[in-house]
Write an enzyme that holds these catalytic residues in place. Structure first.
Site, PDB file in Angstrom:
ATOM      1  N   LYS A  52       0.794  -1.222   0.000  1.00 56.58           N
ATOM      2  CA  LYS A  52       0.000   0.000   0.000  1.00 56.58           C
ATOM      3  C   LYS A  52       0.833   1.283   0.000  1.00 56.58           C
ATOM      4  O   LYS A  52       0.295   2.360  -0.184  1.00 56.58           O
ATOM      5  CB  LYS A  52      -0.993  -0.009   1.162  1.00 56.58           C
ATOM      6  CG  LYS A  52      -1.892  -1.207   1.208  1.00 56.58           C
ATOM      7  CD  LYS A  52      -2.564  -1.569  -0.118  1.00 56.58           C
ATOM      8  CE  LYS A  52      -3.629  -0.641  -0.559  1.00 56.58           C
ATOM      9  NZ  LYS A  52      -4.986  -1.156  -0.376  1.00 56.58           N
ATOM     10  N   SER A 294      -2.521 -12.452   4.369  1.00 51.30           N
ATOM     11  CA  SER A 294      -2.911 -12.378   2.954  1.00 51.30           C
ATOM     12  C   SER A 294      -1.829 -12.980   2.061  1.00 51.30           C
ATOM     13  O   SER A 294      -2.140 -13.638   1.064  1.00 51.30           O
ATOM     14  CB  SER A 294      -3.247 -10.945   2.532  1.00 51.30           C
ATOM     15  OG  SER A 294      -2.118 -10.115   2.574  1.00 51.30           O
TER      16      SER A 294
HETATM   17  N1  PMP Z   1      -3.095  -7.727   1.677  1.00 52.89           N
HETATM   18  C1  PMP Z   1      -3.014  -6.783   2.615  1.00 52.89           C
HETATM   19  C2  PMP Z   1      -2.402  -7.138   3.936  1.00 52.89           C
HETATM   20  C3  PMP Z   1      -3.494  -5.486   2.365  1.00 52.89           C
HETATM   21  O1  PMP Z   1      -3.421  -4.553   3.322  1.00 52.89           O
HETATM   22  C4  PMP Z   1      -4.076  -5.211   1.104  1.00 52.89           C
HETATM   23  C5  PMP Z   1      -4.627  -3.855   0.807  1.00 52.89           C
HETATM   24  N2  PMP Z   1      -5.715  -3.491   1.628  1.00 52.89           N
HETATM   25  C6  PMP Z   1      -4.164  -6.225   0.147  1.00 52.89           C
HETATM   26  C7  PMP Z   1      -3.647  -7.466   0.477  1.00 52.89           C
HETATM   27  C8  PMP Z   1      -4.844  -6.037  -1.193  1.00 52.89           C
HETATM   28  O2  PMP Z   1      -4.305  -5.077  -2.042  1.00 52.89           O
HETATM   29  P1  PMP Z   1      -5.200  -4.223  -3.039  1.00 52.89           P
HETATM   30  O3  PMP Z   1      -5.894  -3.149  -2.210  1.00 52.89           O
HETATM   31  O4  PMP Z   1      -4.251  -3.635  -4.001  1.00 52.89           O
HETATM   32  O5  PMP Z   1      -6.225  -5.099  -3.662  1.00 52.89           O
END
Ligand code: PMP
Length: 357
Positions: A52, A294
């Site tokens: 991010k 994630s």
């Molecule tokens: N994993 C984590 C830990 C995140 O903070 C985010 C963003 N909120 C994402 C994945 C997903 O990224 P994006 O917003 O680009 O879809």
């Protein structure tokens, strides 16, 4: 083997924000099956340790370029953490006050990190989910004339992934096989931006999208209502709280809608949170690669693809952040503070320096 040497980056940086991006793609050597090669793109190498940072920097710099953000104007955003931490880093470096709204269900280290970086964090009730923290940010922006970062709607989100993340992948895999790209979504910025480039320049690369199995809102086929500014007007009926922080808010964001409309993914594979946690732990303990839930979940999906992928396939999984952001979450559950039986036995195996009791 001779000793490793390094020679610096060949430049002096004028600001921490210039260090965003150019994260490494790293091969997994132990936990992937032998029929495939799995690489991960480790976004923890960004200055505030997540993917991010890219979006945070571009939201501020695009607004600066277009005169939408005045010097010293307060920035406000609803965020589950990583966007807030990225914005806090960028705002601190560039001199903008920052207010973040965040549901009280997200990990306490995220709040403290943002405050440490100089931001104010306004908590919202977890029962009101992502929608509640989002409405609060909007309310505060309207009441005070603040700049709302709008990560879920702004084109500055996917654009920066198109111009940085995707280009890095193209460069690093230049002349190399790349059969699958795997990503989850929070805002959808990563997948929408990367897919724009892959679809054009690497059309044979299959794009695999994933979401939590118990919050499979894309899989449901129902698109939540949005207003004229593309902001969600309702919580998605198929959403349930899930442990994959940063993924899948309780609505389908406008930024992700591009991926759905342009068929930017070839397959949607839901993943249960506990499997993501298990793979995050294996990445750390068996590969030395430290990522959050994630990242573990994305690798879990890469491993599912590996089961049926043709021999020799190359898979790239996004690792959005660092595992250090999850000390108080289920990711670290069962990781003891005190010595285990095995550690006590080791302590007692030599006569000196023994703890009491
Ligand atoms: N994993 C984590 C830990 C995140 O903070 C985010 C963003 N909120 C994402 C994945 C997903 O990224 P994006 O917003 O680009 O879809």
């Amino acid at each position: 083997m001779t000793i490793r040497t390094t020679s610096g980056r060949g430049r002096l940086y004028e600001s921490v924000v210039d260090t965003v991006g150019d994260t490494p793609v790293i091969r997994l050597n132990t936990i992937a099956p032998k029929n495939v090669t799995v690489y991960v793109k480790a976004e923890a190498f960004n200055p505030a340790a997540s993917v991010k940072d890219r979006l945070a920097l571009n939201i501020i710099e695009a607004a600066e370029r277009e005169g939408r953000l005045k010097p010293g104007q307060t920035v406000v955003e609803a965020t589950s953490g990583n966007t807030g931490i990225g914005l806090a880093m960028v705002c601190a470096a560039k001199g903008y006050p920052l207010v973040v709204t965040m549901a009280d269900s997200f990990s306490v280290e995220r709040r403290r990190l943002m405050r440490f970086l100089g931001a104010k964090v306004v908590l919202t009730p977890r029962a009101k989910k992502g929608f509640g923290m989002y409405q609060k940010a909007k309310e505060l922006a309207d009441a005070n004339g603040w700049f709302l970062a709008s990560q879920f709607e702004t084109k500055d989100n996917a654009d920066i992934h198109e111009s940085t993340t995707a280009r890095e992948i193209m460069g690093d895999f230049d002349g190399q096989r790349l059969d699958y790209f795997v990503s989850g979504y929070g805002t959808g910025g990563t997948v929408s931006g990367v897919a724009r480039v892959l679809r054009k320049d690497r059309p044979d690369t299959k794009i695999i999208l994933t979401e939590p199995a118990n919050a499979a809102i894309v899989g449901s086929g129902y698109i939540n209502k949005r207003n004229d500014a593309h902001q969600p007007e309702e919580s998605h009926p198929n959403f349930e709280p899930h442990p994959i922080q940063g993924w899948t808010p309780d609505f389908i964001p406008w930024v992700l809608q591009e991926t759905l409309d342009k068929k930017f993914y070839d397959e949607l594979i839901p993943i249960p949170g506990p499997e993501g946690i298990a793979w995050s732990r294996r990445l750390a303990a068996e590969e030395g690669i430290f990522t959050g839930i994630s990242g573990g979940s994305t690798v879990a999906v890469a491993m599912k693809i590996a089961e049926t992928a043709p021999e020799g396939s190359v898979i790239l999984a996004m690792l959005p952040d660092t595992g250090e952001r999850y000390l108080s979450t289920p990711l670290f559950e069962g990781i003891p503070e005190e010595m285990t039986e095995e550690e006590v036995a080791l302590m007692k195996s030599t006569p000196g320096y023994q703890m009491e009791g």
